[in-house]
Enzyme design. Sequence first.
Site, PDB file in Angstrom:
ATOM      1  N   LYS A  44       0.859  -1.189   0.000  1.00 40.95           N
ATOM      2  CA  LYS A  44       0.000   0.000   0.000  1.00 40.95           C
ATOM      3  C   LYS A  44       0.895   1.238   0.000  1.00 40.95           C
ATOM      4  CE  LYS A  44      -4.186   1.626  -0.060  1.00 40.95           C
ATOM      5  NZ  LYS A  44      -5.072   1.346  -1.197  1.00 40.95           N
ATOM      6  N   SER A  70      -8.741  -0.037  -4.826  1.00 33.86           N
ATOM      7  CA  SER A  70      -8.926   0.354  -3.434  1.00 33.86           C
ATOM      8  C   SER A  70     -10.416   0.603  -3.151  1.00 33.86           C
ATOM      9  CB  SER A  70      -8.058   1.566  -3.104  1.00 33.86           C
ATOM     10  OG  SER A  70      -7.695   1.557  -1.748  1.00 33.86           O
TER      11      SER A  70
END
Length: 642
Positions: A220, A426
């Site tokens: 991430k 996401s």
Amino acid sequence: MNQTVPPLPPPLPRRNAVAAFFIGLWDVMNFTRRLILNLLFFGLLFLLLAGLVAVAGMSAGGSKTLQDRTTLVLAPEGRLVEQFSADPVSRALSKAMGDTGSTEVQLRDFIRVIEAARDDKKVERVVLELDKLQPSGFASLREVAAALQDLRAQGKQVVAFSQSMSQSQYLLAAQADEIYLDPMGSVLLEGLGRYRQYFRTGLQDKLGVDVHLFKVGQYKSAAEPYVLDAASPQAKEADLFWMNDVWQRYLDDVAKARSLDAAQLAAGIDTLPEGIAAAGGDMAKFALQQKLVTALKTREEFDTLMTERGVADDDADGGFRNIGMSDYLAHIDARRNPVDARPQVAVVVASGEISGGDLPAGRIGGESTSALLREARDDDKVKAVVLRVDSPGGEVFASEQIRREVVALQAAGKPVVVSMGDLAASGGYWISMNADRIYADPSTITGSIGIFGMVPNVARSLDKIGVHTDGVGTTRFAGAFDITKPMDPAVGQVIQAVINKGYADFTGRVAEARNKSIEAVDEVAQGRVWSGAQAKERGLVDAFGGLKDAVADAADRAKLGKQDAYRVRYIEKPTTPFAQFVSGFAGSHAGAWMLGESGMARLMLARTMPEVDTQLRFVENAARDQGNGAPVKSLVYCFCGL
């Protein structure tokens, strides 16, 4: 006779200088106010009268007549988007002013024009002029390319002309039978790259701003620029993995369209300096040698060629009978049946960043997008829904609001199919995961199942200028989230716990929606980004296809029958009557002339054009505005666009 002279009135009291100044100022302000109001009144009256005249003229003259053997010229100008981000007034005024920098082209309109031309016997050929098109991603371009391939399969000739093309524009031009390039132009294939600026040294060392990053997912990398000076090895590994897949597909698509070898195209890039030097620095000649184009022609030479193949028309641009994209779009819209009682497949577009609240088109609002889905649920004519997603994500709670509406639609007996555009990562995946079926292009960018939070701290910045924060609180954590105080490690523990819970929610919901174990989801999560092809291999996507495939699937699930038995309806925020009037007026010839020749359009546009959001602005706003008193805001965002 005596005449009585009336007495003179008493003299007025003399004003002092201060009073005289303010009274004079008030008179000037009153005069200015009345002048402005009168100008506005007569200006609006003139606009109304001119609009009525323009509408009357359009009604009398009708739309532009499409003649036999017409050449359709597709010369889109502006960004290729899923949904307009500006309101109709701003778009019309931009067009009237010739401001192409802020214009947009809807993907659905582009494809609709190509599909209509495919079956239109009056359209003899299609000319592509793509120099002013600003593509967004390869998934949407591949949908347009597929429509062009279908057009050619029906026997319609497609010819492209360019003065200079990027590699994204070239993907569409490659679908043409012939490609002509200006002798001074260029076509340069260079590959895919993704580079960002990193701010740690500037923020931490120079300004004294400490950015505390809390995340789950080793890949991430959305907030890395704020805490690192360069991309992490994990970020580089993940980016290169999906980028190589997308790039190889690009080479294969171009090679197939141009009857070339993909390895040969790749070799041409690797030996670019030698190849251009051998061509004497002539970029157009190099493109011709690489067989990227058919021949080199100037604009005048190209127009002459089209005149010879088509029908000469001295009154038309280029000297040959043709119709532009906007006029042809108006032509096919005029043939629509305004009263259509067939059952509907509704399309709701979720395009842009996901934030809380009621947001305009071009952005995804937790409340506004949810309201569109509820409208589809409450409308008895709507039998199925396609959610078209093109989003890098955003706020967790807003994403969850939209996901709940998808589930509510399914509970109401209405199937929901997701069609992923260029990007559904996401938070974009969060709102997609519960669909009955997920379609993506192999070059779609998706995944990034991870979560992060970011808290800046300016205590050291203030210390540099001699400002310090001090005080008292009734508990240990009163004021603990104040960014002007050094962060207590215990506060960091609280935030990380919230982030951990958010990741557990994300992976848990994906596991439930995709019928997988949490462990299996975690293996493909960790914030890692995948291409559509890689996501399908890992069970995050169900099938390859574009919007058309998703609509057909949704109709089939609702048992609506063949394509002509139902209609597709986009559910969007309604346009106000005033906006319809102004956009209609600006779109008329009289309105375009008047607005283009005056400064009125620039003034109106400045007042109506929405603010352009950037990725940095999104993070800045999210970090600053915690909303509803919440000290921590979890984000599911992916900086994974090209």
